[in-house]
Design an enzyme around this catalytic site. Structure first.
Site, PDB file in Angstrom:
ATOM      1  N   ARG A 162       0.807  -1.222   0.000  1.00 53.50           N
ATOM      2  CA  ARG A 162       0.000   0.000   0.000  1.00 53.50           C
ATOM      3  C   ARG A 162       0.845   1.279   0.000  1.00 53.50           C
ATOM      4  O   ARG A 162       0.425   2.316   0.492  1.00 53.50           O
ATOM      5  CB  ARG A 162      -0.979   0.022   1.173  1.00 53.50           C
ATOM      6  CG  ARG A 162      -1.990  -1.116   1.172  1.00 53.50           C
ATOM      7  CD  ARG A 162      -2.859  -1.130  -0.078  1.00 53.50           C
ATOM      8  NE  ARG A 162      -3.815  -2.232  -0.024  1.00 53.50           N
ATOM      9  CZ  ARG A 162      -3.608  -3.441  -0.550  1.00 53.50           C
ATOM     10  NH1 ARG A 162      -2.475  -3.712  -1.171  1.00 53.50           N
ATOM     11  NH2 ARG A 162      -4.522  -4.372  -0.462  1.00 53.50           N
ATOM     12  N   CYS A 211     -10.967   1.343   2.670  1.00 52.05           N
ATOM     13  CA  CYS A 211     -10.397   0.910   3.950  1.00 52.05           C
ATOM     14  C   CYS A 211      -9.593   2.040   4.578  1.00 52.05           C
ATOM     15  O   CYS A 211      -8.755   2.663   3.921  1.00 52.05           O
ATOM     16  CB  CYS A 211      -9.511  -0.309   3.750  1.00 52.05           C
ATOM     17  SG  CYS A 211     -10.443  -1.808   3.362  1.00 52.05           S
ATOM     18  N   GLU A 281      -4.288   3.683   5.954  1.00 50.56           N
ATOM     19  CA  GLU A 281      -4.165   3.426   4.522  1.00 50.56           C
ATOM     20  C   GLU A 281      -4.561   4.668   3.739  1.00 50.56           C
ATOM     21  O   GLU A 281      -4.061   4.912   2.650  1.00 50.56           O
ATOM     22  CB  GLU A 281      -5.049   2.237   4.121  1.00 50.56           C
ATOM     23  CG  GLU A 281      -4.928   1.866   2.654  1.00 50.56           C
ATOM     24  CD  GLU A 281      -5.552   0.526   2.327  1.00 50.56           C
ATOM     25  OE1 GLU A 281      -6.162   0.422   1.248  1.00 50.56           O
ATOM     26  OE2 GLU A 281      -5.427  -0.414   3.128  1.00 50.56           O
TER      27      GLU A 281
END
Length: 288
Positions: A162, A211, A281
């Protein structure tokens, strides 16, 4: 400048969260040259700027920003041939995958449920169902500190879970044609539908930015948050989803403060009860 410029623009429609914020200037380049021109102009006038795409992974933290957001969503050019796949940063992952399907090129289908752009995927190393964007990247074109368009090969990009390329503004992404296999277009479209269905089963409806936290090693952030009892928790008009606790939903008119308060409570409680540091995130934009 030929680039479309808006002044004192509401940012509500430039993030999937729909947070009420404003910015002094907002630029909407349509090409790589217009993106470069926008960056040069802001730099020459000492205007602080930030480049954003679809706004599906960012939270505007301030009510008013004194600077410029350069929004790349109008940069829609792409090229697909038997030897090359290139796309400007504003092209959505779904649009590119469907265009590749016309050439019988399969591989990106699992990423189609991500409501982001090619540029956002290269910036965050977006991933889903075990695939990550940099599995397919050959190189990226960036606008370096000399305002030149520079090509960066994949082997020189330090990406991780990520996290993608952050050094210079990304203008275009080149994918490795050898990473894709040939399939009939109907089969590729079926794959897209199947992945979108699977993602949709666990993806809450309503305004969100996906998310909130990265998954810790060998764990699921959503399950951790649910297990400590935060599913459904509300502050103001922001709510931790009861379907997937790693999502926060804007139920109507949530403020950035509402959302950040939920994030802080979750992080502190998970640290206290599970001794786990939940890493964001999403990106919270506090300043330009």
């Amino acid at each position: 400048m030929e680039t479309e410029i808006k002044e004192n623009e509401s940012l509500r429609s430039y993030s999937t969260f729909g947070i009420p914020s404003t910015v002094r200037f907002l630029a909407l380049p349509k090409t790589i040259l217009e993106l470069r021109e926008s960056i040069i102009y802001c730099s020459s006038k000492n205007i602080p700027y930030r480049i954003i795409g679809n706004g599906s992974n960012i939270l505007f933290a301030k009510e008013n920003y004194d600077g410029c957001f350069i929004v790349t969503k109008k940069m829609q050019n792409y090229h697909i041939s038997d030897t090359q796949i290139s796309a400007e940063v504003g092209v959505s992952l779904l649009k590119l995958t469907l265009a590749m399907a016309e050439k019988n090129l399969s591989g990106l289908e699992s990423l189609c449920g991500i409501h982001g752009t090619v540029g956002g995927a290269a910036y965050t190393n977006a991933g889903s169902f075990g695939s990550e964007f940099y599995d397919f990247v050959k190189s990226i074109d960036v606008i370096n500190d000399k305002s030149e368009i520079e090509n960066i090969p994949r082997e020189n990009i330090h990406f991780s879970y990520r996290k993608g390329y952050h050094t210079y503004p990304i203008a275009q992404v080149h994918l490795d044609i050898n990473k894709f296999k040939k399939l009939p277009i109907d089969k590729i479209k079926e794959n897209i539908q199947n992945y979108q269905f699977l993602r949709g089963k666990n993806q809450p409806r309503g305004r969100s930015i996906g998310c909130i936290f990265k998954n810790p090693p060998d764990k699921k952030a959503g399950k951790i948050i649910q297990d400590v009892g935060f599913g459904g928790l509300e502050i103001g008009n922001a709510q931790v989803s009861t379907l997937h606790a790693n999502y926060i939903i804007n139920k109507g008119n949530a403020s950035s403060e509402d959302i950040q308060s939920l994030i802080k409570i979750i992080q502190e409680d998970v640290k206290t009860k599970r001794n786990i540091d939940l890493e964001l995130e999403i990106e919270i934009i506090n300043s330009l």
